[in-house]
Design a protein around this motif. Sequence first.
Motif, PDB file in Angstrom:
ATOM      1  N   ALA A 210       0.845  -1.175   0.016  1.00  0.00           N
ATOM      2  CA  ALA A 210      -0.107   0.003   0.080  1.00  0.00           C
ATOM      3  C   ALA A 210       1.032   1.094  -0.108  1.00  0.00           C
ATOM      4  O   ALA A 210       1.979   1.232   0.515  1.00  0.00           O
ATOM      5  N   TRP A 212       0.292   5.610   0.420  1.00  0.00           N
ATOM      6  CA  TRP A 212      -0.562   6.819   0.608  1.00  0.00           C
ATOM      7  C   TRP A 212       0.258   8.032  -0.211  1.00  0.00           C
ATOM      8  O   TRP A 212       1.424   8.050   0.221  1.00  0.00           O
ATOM      9  N   VAL A 218      -4.683   6.943  -2.542  1.00  0.00           N
ATOM     10  CA  VAL A 218      -4.399   5.474  -1.690  1.00  0.00           C
ATOM     11  C   VAL A 218      -4.233   4.602  -2.758  1.00  0.00           C
ATOM     12  O   VAL A 218      -5.244   4.379  -3.465  1.00  0.00           O
ATOM     13  N   LEU A 220      -3.636   0.403  -3.444  1.00  0.00           N
ATOM     14  CA  LEU A 220      -3.230  -0.944  -2.772  1.00  0.00           C
ATOM     15  C   LEU A 220      -3.242  -2.004  -3.963  1.00  0.00           C
ATOM     16  O   LEU A 220      -3.859  -2.093  -4.733  1.00  0.00           O
ATOM     17  N   ARG A 231     -11.734  -1.963  -2.058  1.00  0.00           N
ATOM     18  CA  ARG A 231     -11.619  -0.369  -2.238  1.00  0.00           C
ATOM     19  C   ARG A 231     -12.776   0.416  -1.312  1.00  0.00           C
ATOM     20  O   ARG A 231     -12.699   1.029  -0.589  1.00  0.00           O
ATOM     21  N   MET A 245      -9.443   6.027  -3.630  1.00  0.00           N
ATOM     22  CA  MET A 245      -8.625   4.659  -3.257  1.00  0.00           C
ATOM     23  C   MET A 245      -8.731   3.841  -4.458  1.00  0.00           C
ATOM     24  O   MET A 245      -9.506   3.486  -5.263  1.00  0.00           O
ATOM     25  N   VAL A 247      -7.286   0.110  -6.134  1.00  0.00           N
ATOM     26  CA  VAL A 247      -6.848  -1.417  -5.711  1.00  0.00           C
ATOM     27  C   VAL A 247      -6.365  -2.095  -7.265  1.00  0.00           C
ATOM     28  O   VAL A 247      -7.285  -1.934  -8.131  1.00  0.00           O
ATOM     29  N   GLU A 265      -5.624  -6.985   4.083  1.00  0.00           N
ATOM     30  CA  GLU A 265      -5.072  -5.878   3.365  1.00  0.00           C
ATOM     31  C   GLU A 265      -5.124  -4.659   3.939  1.00  0.00           C
ATOM     32  O   GLU A 265      -4.216  -3.729   3.802  1.00  0.00           O
ATOM     33  N   VAL A 269      -2.757  -1.093   4.523  1.00  0.00           N
ATOM     34  CA  VAL A 269      -2.989   0.411   3.988  1.00  0.00           C
ATOM     35  C   VAL A 269      -2.898   1.121   5.426  1.00  0.00           C
ATOM     36  O   VAL A 269      -2.451   2.401   5.425  1.00  0.00           O
ATOM     37  N   ARG A 273      -0.283   4.601   5.930  1.00  0.00           N
ATOM     38  CA  ARG A 273      -0.665   6.088   6.149  1.00  0.00           C
ATOM     39  C   ARG A 273       0.575   6.898   7.056  1.00  0.00           C
ATOM     40  O   ARG A 273       0.499   7.985   6.886  1.00  0.00           O
TER      41      ARG A 273
END
Lengths: 792, 156
Positions: A210, A212, A218, A220, A231, A245, A247, A265, A269, A273
């Motif tokens: 992941a 950010w 974001v 992933l 998501r 977001m 994915v 997962e 994430v 962050r």
Amino acid sequence: MAKDTQTVDPVGKSVPRLDAFDKVTGAAQFTDDLQFGPGLLHGRVVRSPHPHALIRRVDGGRALAVPGVKAVVTGEDTPGFIGLYLKDRHIFCTDRVRYVGDPVAGVIAVSEEIAEDAARLVEVEYEVLEGVFDPLTAFQPDAPLLHPDLGSYEVVPFIFPRPGSNVSNVFRVRKGDVDAAWAECDCIIEETYRVPHIQHVPIEPHVAVARWDASGEVTLWSSTQSPFAQRDLIAQTLGVSQGDMRVIGNYIGGGFGSKAGVSMEALAVAMARRVIGRPVKVRLTREEEFCCAFVRQGLVAKVKIGGTKAGQILALAVEYYWDAGAYTEYGVNITRAAGYSSTGPYTIPNVKTDSYCLYTNHPVGGPMRGFGMPEIHWSIEQSVDRLAEALDWDPVQFRLRNCVQGGDKIVTGMVMHPVGLSECIERAARAVEWGKQEPPTAPHKRRGKGIAICWKAPAMPPNPGSEAWVRFNEDGTVSVGVGGQELGQGVFTVAAQMAAQALGVPYEWVRISHPVDTKYSPYEWQTVASRITWSMGNAIKAAAEDARQQILEIVARHWDESPDELDIRGGEVISYRSERSLPLASMVVYGLPRPDDQGWIGGPIIGRGSFMPTYVTGLDPETGQGERAVVHYTTGAQAVEVEVDTETGQIEILRLAAVYDVGKAINPNQVQAQLEGGVVQGASSALFEALLFEEGRPLNPSFVDYRIVTAVDAPRQIVGGYVEVPQDDGPWGARGVGEHPMIATAPAIANAVYDALGLRFNDLPLTAERVFMALRECEGNKGSRGFLRARE
Amino acid sequence: MSRHTISVTVNGSAEYVDVPSNMTLLQMLREKLALTGTKNGCEAGECGACTVLLDGEPVNACMVLAVEVDGREVTTVEGLAHDGQLDVVQQAFVEEGGVQCGFCTPGMLISAHSLLDRNPHPTEEEIRQALVGNLCRCTGYTRIVRAVQKAARGRV
């Protein structure tokens, strides 16, 4: 792929897999294969050593002081709840741990080794609580409560938690009058069955990366069956817009449900962050894979079934107690699916079902191939066999007499669609030469045959959607966008076949746009529930037909003809009236000149399709009755011949037949491949598999201690077959079959073992040790080899 | 952690690689040489997903230290095809449907190669024995065994 091959009308043909070349050369990219450069950081999860405890203090200070450690993340960073149907789970635990392995903190470092070493330095103070390790205990009113706040959790409308208890969902069926029906039965069988936790054991462990970005986007990358569900759920919990977001899901090294929804997962994430701009990778070890992602729920099933000498099953009362583990955010719907399918594929006039989802201090029970159906059919199919014997009916004939037929009002009151189950039963039985007895290969061995049948509906919310798009390249080749995931089942191949068929181009012209990326790919709820061939297939067909119609209208204007007189065959537009033809390459991107050459018609063609079932109705929470509980059921039958070694207890599967009604086999070879793989996974669960726990502590989380079937153990002779009774809401009549081959395998084996030995096993698995001990006990009761003589 | 520069031939190509002493061959292939076809399934020598040939013998790359392969020859799945042409075992896996998710496939192919090198005409039982260390959860093994049988016929 051979570029010179031109397969027209590929639906129903065994075209080769799209992904095979990349997979045999090592070029296929799985998530762990992606390169992130020297900026990549590694995350390691600190996990609870206790099955049930309150968290008093978490101190990451010492870990943070280790050179190379970038951050330590704890439950304070992730206060929100996450979950698919019932939001009962934190990403990192805040105040309480509920299983051995529950994530308490995450350490981010520049290398895996540093992260692992530093993770040991995170100090966590616990107040240990009494645990609950059995669903029947969990059901007791005085059992320790795992989720005192159950009443405040967000839940979807078709799940019914009971706050103040460990019951996170209950599904009831009240059909006919069971109590009155028992009196009319000539025979009643009552038994209790147990199914242990097992694990999916994908050969690829879970992995997620992941990042950010400072902009707020974001990303992933995860090995996931559910890019869009991840998501949505992770964005909700972390307060991110779904629009920010993203994915990305590469090839998946096996899923079987373990990579559906969100399991580990969100940890990656949440960790990322804290280190804006840096990708963070979290990869589960094999030990974590066994106990810290999803496991299959355990089950205690109490079954009472009665019938008449005329061979009718009159009444069924079942109680299902699901050992659903520490969090049931996904598993609550297994309880529901087990309830609305609780009769198995039989039409029974009087039914009483109570299916309870119970919190225990075991790992998180989640979706696994079959979604509750292998577990309940273990009990149903042995009970039906017992009843047949008691009523002096042949097991095959008894099933033919009672199995569901099109037009029947099934357990929920839904009217069954056309179904070819009877033919499946007859063909499976024939394939093992039912009724014919062969002598065993040695005097200390015994042979037997068994049969089991099953059904399963896609278990999902009433309204899960699919999208697809179809675009063209300058040479007429086709790009198809899909959101369904390739986890080995062959979905990309089937998607390409369907697009080619609906468009009128050769199969070899189609490319599937992957990896699935929620930023660019069409929406797909999740690749689960054997729903993709059916649901995504409907979307692809609609998208291809949309593109086809646009093309026909453009060419019709160019030729000054009617679109109704045109068709697309072999990648060319043809006119049945004027017998003209035009290759797609000449118009799908650049359009065509008007007939008078003044200006142009058309432009780049893009077809769009979407599908969502709109016809599934609600069910009465007291009776489980309603007009249409599910979209449809896939049904099938398995027959097996075994030979049991009475000196070792070992069961050898001599031959196994699996026949399913798939509606339409889009790719017959792929159907066969699913049948083979499914029955072997089922056989593995029947003969070997159980996750063992002592007070919640896992005892066998490794390949040495948790055996799965190897090339040596696998059955040698597997006969796959299918019946095609078309499904009215499926593309070309297709319905899914990915999960089903696993469902009937274990009970078919148990019924064959009974036929061989005269011994019933109510608990899985049928390990050699368990069979041997049962034989020993039997000898002790009846004198040396008495039980064997009795059957000779 | 001491570091070492080793020289190793990987898929016919000479490589000089700087490795820490605790790095496994699996890590070296994947992280230093970007040969990610060799898979990490358990890091305990139990699943066979990381099977490679070391001087022609199959090994679990997760169980071998990188420093141990100094001066030796390694063959990975990336070394099987030449100029985009699949070799006979790869081709047989494609044709017989020996591939589903593809994660065990590289290790399976290497083990199959090793078997056919030692025993060009294996029986079904010999094939199954040779693949016992390569776990597959998708196929049920039937089509993998069939692919190896086909490859054996094709190699003659």
